[in-house]
Design an enzyme around this catalytic site. Sequence first.
Site, short mmCIF file in Angstrom:
data_model
loop_
_atom_site.label_atom_id
_atom_site.label_comp_id
_atom_site.label_asym_id
_atom_site.label_seq_id
_atom_site.Cartn_x
_atom_site.Cartn_y
_atom_site.Cartn_z
N TRP A 102 0.82 -1.22 0.00
CA TRP A 102 0.00 0.00 0.00
C TRP A 102 0.85 1.27 0.00
O TRP A 102 0.52 2.25 -0.69
CB TRP A 102 -1.00 -0.01 1.16
CG TRP A 102 -2.15 -0.92 0.89
CD1 TRP A 102 -2.48 -2.04 1.60
CD2 TRP A 102 -3.10 -0.84 -0.18
NE1 TRP A 102 -3.58 -2.64 1.04
CE2 TRP A 102 -3.99 -1.93 -0.05
CE3 TRP A 102 -3.30 0.05 -1.24
CZ2 TRP A 102 -5.05 -2.15 -0.93
CZ3 TRP A 102 -4.35 -0.17 -2.12
CH2 TRP A 102 -5.21 -1.25 -1.96
N ASP A 175 -1.24 6.56 6.28
CA ASP A 175 -2.37 5.78 5.78
C ASP A 175 -2.69 4.71 6.83
O ASP A 175 -2.02 3.69 6.89
CB ASP A 175 -2.00 5.14 4.44
CG ASP A 175 -3.07 4.18 3.94
OD1 ASP A 175 -4.14 4.07 4.59
OD2 ASP A 175 -2.84 3.54 2.89
N LYS A 199 -12.17 -1.38 6.76
CA LYS A 199 -11.50 -2.34 7.64
C LYS A 199 -11.97 -2.19 9.09
O LYS A 199 -12.52 -3.11 9.63
CB LYS A 199 -9.98 -2.19 7.54
CG LYS A 199 -9.38 -2.84 6.29
CD LYS A 199 -9.23 -1.91 5.12
CE LYS A 199 -8.78 -2.62 3.86
NZ LYS A 199 -8.02 -1.78 2.97
C1 LIG Z 1 -7.48 -1.23 1.82
C2 LIG Z 1 -6.38 -0.24 1.87
C3 LIG Z 1 -6.29 0.81 0.95
C4 LIG Z 1 -7.21 0.96 -0.24
O1 LIG Z 1 -8.45 1.38 0.08
P1 LIG Z 1 -9.53 1.64 -1.08
O2 LIG Z 1 -10.70 2.11 -0.29
O3 LIG Z 1 -9.75 0.35 -1.80
O4 LIG Z 1 -8.98 2.67 -1.97
C5 LIG Z 1 -5.26 1.71 1.09
N1 LIG Z 1 -4.36 1.59 2.08
C6 LIG Z 1 -4.41 0.57 2.97
C7 LIG Z 1 -3.39 0.48 4.05
C8 LIG Z 1 -5.42 -0.37 2.88
O5 LIG Z 1 -5.46 -1.38 3.77
#
Ligand SMILES: *Cc1c(COP(=O)(O)O)cnc(C)c1O
Length: 364
Positions: A102, A175, A199
């Site tokens: 990511w 993030d 999540k």
């Molecule tokens: C799932 C995830 C994303 C992507 O999220 P989207 O909503 O699909 O754009 C980005 N960063 C991390 C750490 C993730 O776990």
Amino acid sequence: MSTVYNFCAGPAMLPPPVLAKAQAELLDWQGQGVSVMEVSHRGAPFIALAKESEADLRELMNIPDNYHVLFMHGGGRGQFAAVVNNFLGNHGKALYLISGQWSKSAADEAIRLVGESQVDTIEIVSKVNGLNKVTVPDFSVSSEQYRYLHYCPNETVNGIEMFEEIDAPWPVIADMSSTIMSRPVDVSKFGLIYAGAQKNIGPSGLSIVIVRKDLLELPIVNPSSIMDYRIAAQHDSMFNTPPTFAWYLAAEVFKWLKQIGGVAAIEGMNKQKAELLYQCIDHLPFYKNGVDPQNRSRMNVTFQLADEDLNKVFLADAEAQGLVALKGHRIVGGMRASIYNAMPLEGVQKLVDFMTDFAEKHSA
Ligand SMILES: *Cc1c(COP(=O)(O)O)cnc(C)c1O
């Protein structure tokens, strides 16, 4: 229907009491005779929901007053772009720490938008004794003038987590899509925290942004208005129609988390769940995990079977017992058990029991 434990990495399971409440009030929200999806976001009932959810999130994460809390569109990846559009534009440079899939994707998006000359990257994961380990450089000696440093504290795909906050002379942007509210963090150490909701927060599409107010005073280029943090802040996240149903569910998740004791309490449970699962992996030679113990994710536990030919049987047998979505991400392979806040200890216990039985059955 027998109990199913859903280990999906995202969209992930939601707390059952939250879903039950949403179901009960789906057709009639707050006695209005219509669902929450069908009312104006500018009406008093929804504005009350928005205010309460923000207050709950502030309380849960102990967010200082000099931070805005924004409810935005576009999930995690939406923020990959928004961060660049708001803070980089065609001025200066940013630093991206790469610890897995990511953080790499976030850096790729930055490069896509502004080009390589404005984006520096540093790989911070290396193999130590055969295990993936994070080493963060000492930034205090750097003479660079970055607009921000971006990193990903929990790499959902790779199962790598960083538990210590980063000290840097630049605003730190994190993030936290797959770790937010799983353990306390000191928000004041960050310039900006963002998370896609699917999540630990609610349904996909929604993203939460927590941004230090003074950062929005920096000279910026013109981001598209829907991505503009200043516009979002000025309009209390209602410049355009927010994803109201997702917001409503997030608000219910916040209430649920408060009710079970908040982030400190869930951290205790998350530690217990992760320890149980890693112990099982470590004690049975049938399984292995390739991450240094200090960087093992508490949310996404990756593991491989010693005999990869058994992967299909493992997944099929697990599913037959109601343990679903254990297949690892295609780029890492093997298995991944995502055990976010909503996964109860019983689900992890059931998985550990299954793994123990499976290993016994298939060990020669
Ligand atoms: C799932 C995830 C994303 C992507 O999220 P989207 O909503 O699909 O754009 C980005 N960063 C991390 C750490 C993730 O776990």
